[in-house]
Scaffold this motif. Structure first.
Motif, mmCIF file in Angstrom:
data_model
loop_
_atom_site.group_PDB
_atom_site.id
_atom_site.type_symbol
_atom_site.label_atom_id
_atom_site.label_comp_id
_atom_site.label_asym_id
_atom_site.label_seq_id
_atom_site.Cartn_x
_atom_site.Cartn_y
_atom_site.Cartn_z
ATOM 1 N N ALA A 40 0.957 -1.239 0.057
ATOM 2 C CA ALA A 40 0.028 -0.106 0.043
ATOM 3 C C ALA A 40 1.049 1.443 0.056
ATOM 4 O O ALA A 40 0.269 2.204 -0.710
ATOM 5 C CB ALA A 40 -0.755 0.069 1.247
ATOM 6 N N LYS A 41 1.836 1.230 0.961
ATOM 7 C CA LYS A 41 2.678 2.414 1.003
ATOM 8 C C LYS A 41 3.485 2.827 -0.628
ATOM 9 O O LYS A 41 3.580 3.788 -0.947
ATOM 10 C CB LYS A 41 3.849 2.136 1.997
ATOM 11 N N MET A 42 4.090 1.710 -0.923
ATOM 12 C CA MET A 42 4.632 1.652 -2.468
ATOM 13 C C MET A 42 3.897 2.308 -3.228
ATOM 14 O O MET A 42 4.046 3.318 -4.121
ATOM 15 C CB MET A 42 5.055 0.473 -2.910
ATOM 16 N N MET A 43 2.470 1.884 -3.449
ATOM 17 C CA MET A 43 1.668 2.306 -4.328
ATOM 18 C C MET A 43 1.137 3.779 -4.051
ATOM 19 O O MET A 43 0.983 4.704 -5.171
ATOM 20 C CB MET A 43 0.323 1.663 -4.646
ATOM 21 N N GLU A 44 0.982 4.306 -2.746
ATOM 22 C CA GLU A 44 1.018 5.568 -2.342
ATOM 23 C C GLU A 44 1.927 6.530 -2.859
ATOM 24 O O GLU A 44 1.772 7.571 -3.621
ATOM 25 C CB GLU A 44 0.790 5.642 -0.969
ATOM 26 N N VAL A 45 3.086 6.088 -2.864
ATOM 27 C CA VAL A 45 4.345 6.743 -3.385
ATOM 28 C C VAL A 45 4.541 6.972 -4.742
ATOM 29 O O VAL A 45 4.607 8.095 -5.202
ATOM 30 C CB VAL A 45 5.783 6.248 -2.808
ATOM 31 N N LEU A 46 4.298 5.989 -5.368
ATOM 32 C CA LEU A 46 4.333 5.796 -6.911
ATOM 33 C C LEU A 46 3.109 6.622 -7.580
ATOM 34 O O LEU A 46 3.357 7.340 -8.500
ATOM 35 C CB LEU A 46 4.315 4.522 -7.505
ATOM 36 N N SER A 47 1.962 6.807 -6.668
ATOM 37 C CA SER A 47 0.844 7.192 -7.641
ATOM 38 C C SER A 47 0.897 8.510 -7.393
ATOM 39 O O SER A 47 0.391 9.433 -8.246
ATOM 40 C CB SER A 47 -0.434 6.860 -6.767
ATOM 41 N N ALA A 48 1.983 9.160 -6.464
ATOM 42 C CA ALA A 48 2.084 10.551 -6.461
ATOM 43 C C ALA A 48 2.914 11.145 -7.457
ATOM 44 O O ALA A 48 2.940 12.237 -7.849
ATOM 45 C CB ALA A 48 2.534 11.023 -5.143
#
Length: 555
Positions: A74-82
């Protein structure tokens, strides 16, 4: 076997996330709890490593990705989506080989609809990850450029082994653990260890061990604390935490039969006093002299094995002895009332059921049309989740759905005339099973299935509790079904409005009837293999562009 009890022993836990629950469990088992938060999750000061990983992923430079935790996904997707287009990132992840360490990252990846190629069973240490990767890919790993999503701290052993096997290894840290803002309680716990006030210490993660020794080192009492811990019952939740304890020159007295908080506290309550009696009566734990400390650390205990207690019996069922049935139902209800997706909720229900009844396998099937579809599992079955379908009436599970009656088979389950084996599920070789219909408004909406490797006689309390859980789960499944139907209905209504608008444009521009306009769109849909909604959207887009162009000309 008597009810588990600490009999007043002082029990230290360094749990942070679930401190209230562990304190309640310790008190339930007649222990004197000292629960001290030892860590906090903090964001990385810079996300450059994760962003660089995103660039390499989109450039096609990563072949395989290892996800170590569900939170990390979840954290990785949060960072990448930004920083990138989320859909493009998801498309690239779906094209890569994905390795997941255990059920939590599998559940998180499934919610993103990212297929998982390799996963691990408990205890899901880095060794299991590596073994499954070797089994799946073998020598082809040498051609792979891989990335490892890290959690908290780097695992040097795993990274070293991967570097030896793969073309390149990229570490992708996405969150880390820091010390609590207020370390005074942790310092107080260290002083109690040294003073001999603590009888039992429960280590539930490797980070707890690291932080305990880090603070003790800053206080200048690490060696003194290590000597004191030698006369305390040390319980490790599992192999990953055990390895960290061994690193500091100590050896846990045992690991629980299941790497779960409920089992850990229950079994610590049963065996801690015996462990303490043996350790404190032994001359070897009379306390090393300070000058002997270097030798103590240099000659660490053998790295393996650490004793694991015997498989749980009905009186060792973790939460079952530790919490009243009302508490169990409250946990289930809390999961059901969350806003998480159905898969995540069902996975939590499975975890709760396994903590209540010491089973080796647990499945939840949902009834869809005339098929039971596997939606959640205690053991990792990435290829079977959402794919395995059982006909109503097929096997014991199908029989339960057809007759709306529970079935309890205490031994030789495969000899039951209703039994039907599934080659993709090795659990079907197990000895005992309990199947409970999942009901809503008197209608079967699924089946809850528990299995055991050894003969197991389910108590009446267990059967009634699981039947109640089945009703609660049934309501959630029905809610999800109705929500899906509502979304589909809303989508159909919206599609109908879009198609009607598109027909109107064709009627106006081509001077044709409504029926002719509809048939024209229908023909276009067949020829282009597009849905009627997509054809209508294209017509509306063309109309919008035409109007925009006309407006621009008028200006």
């Amino acid at each position: 076997m008597p009810h588990a009890s600490f009999e007043g022993l002082r029990v230290l836990s360094l749990e942070t996330r679930r401190e209230r629950e562990v304190e309640k469990l310790i008190r339930t088992y007649n222990g004197d709890p000292l629960v001290v938060p030892s860590m906090r999750e903090i964001p990385l000061s810079s996300n450059t490593d994760c962003v660089e990983f995103g660039h390499r992923l989109l450039a096609g430079e990563i072949d395989l990705i290892v996800f170590m935790t569900g939170v990390g996904v979840a954290k990785m997707m949060e960072v990448l989506s930004a920083s990138f287009d989320r859909e493009k990132i998801l498309q690239q992840l779906c094209k890569r080989q994905i390795v997941a360490r255990g059920v939590k990252p599998v559940a998180a990846l499934r919610e993103l609809q990212i297929p998982v190629a390799v996963t691990t069973a408990e205890p899901s240490t880095w060794r299991e990850v590596l073994a499954q990767m070797d089994k799946k890919y073998g020598d082809t790993l040498a051609r792979y450029d891989i990335a490892v999503q890290e959690y908290g701290a780097t695992n040097p052993e795993l990274i070293a082994e991967l570097v030896h096997r793969c073309a390149s290894v990229t570490k992708v840290p996405v969150y880390q653990w820091g010390l609590p803002l207020d370390i005074a309680p942790l310092q107080g716990a260290i002083r109690e260890i040294i003073d001999g006030s603590i009888d039992v210490v429960l280590f539930m993660t490797a980070v707890q061990v690291i932080h305990l020794f880090h603070v003790a080192s800053d206080m200048g009492v690490a060696d003194e604390m290590r000597r004191a811990l030698e006369s305390i019952a040390i319980i490790s939740v599992g192999p990953t935490t055990t390895e960290e304890i061994l690193h500091y020159g100590l050896k846990p007295d045992f690991e629980p039969s299941r790497p779960r908080m409920g089992f850990m506290v229950n079994e610590a309550a049963q065996y801690a006093r015996k462990v303490l009696a043996e350790k404190r009566s032994s001359d070897s734990f009379s306390g090393a002299k300070p000058e002997d400390e270097a030798a103590t650390v240099a000659s660490k205990p053998p790295a393996w094995p650490v004793q694991q207690v015997a498989p749980s019996t009905s009186t060792m069922a973790g939460f079952r002895d530790g919490l009243a049935p009302l508490d169990i139902l409250q946990q289930v209800s809390s999961s059901l009332t969350s806003t998480d997706p159905l898969h995540v909720v069902l996975s939590r229900i499975v975890a709760c059921v396994c903590a209540m009844v010491p089973c080796d396998s647990c499945f939840i099937y949902t009834l869809e049309e005339d098929k039971l579809v596997l939606r959640a599992s205690r053991n990792p079955h990435a290829a079977e989740i959402d794919q395995l379908k059982v006909s109503v009436g097929q096997g014991v599970t199908g029989w339960v759905a057809e007759h709306r009656e529970p079935v309890s088979i205490p031994e030789r389950a495969s000899e039951d005339p209703r039994f039907s084996a599934f080659r993709n599920l090795p659990e079907d070789t197990f000895e005992a099973m309990l199947c409970i219909p999942v009901l809503c408004a008197g209608r079967v909406v699924g089946v809850l299935n528990l299995q055991h490797k050894q003969p197991y006689f389910h108590t009446d309390l267990e059967r009634r509790l699981l039947a109640t859980i089945g009703v609660l789960v049934g309501a959630e499944i029905e809610r999800a079904r109705l929500e899906t139907e509502n979304l589909q209905l809303a989508d159909r209504l919206e599609s109908r409005k879009v198609i009607d608008r598109a027909k109107g444009i064709l009627q106006r521009d081509l001077k044709i009837s409504e029926d002719e306009a509809y048939r024209m769109m229908q023909k276009e849909s067949r020829q282009r293999r597009k849905s009627m909604r997509e054809v209508a959207d294209a017509i509306l887009l063309s109309e919008s562009m035409r109007l925009g162009s006309k407006t621009a000309e008028n200006r």
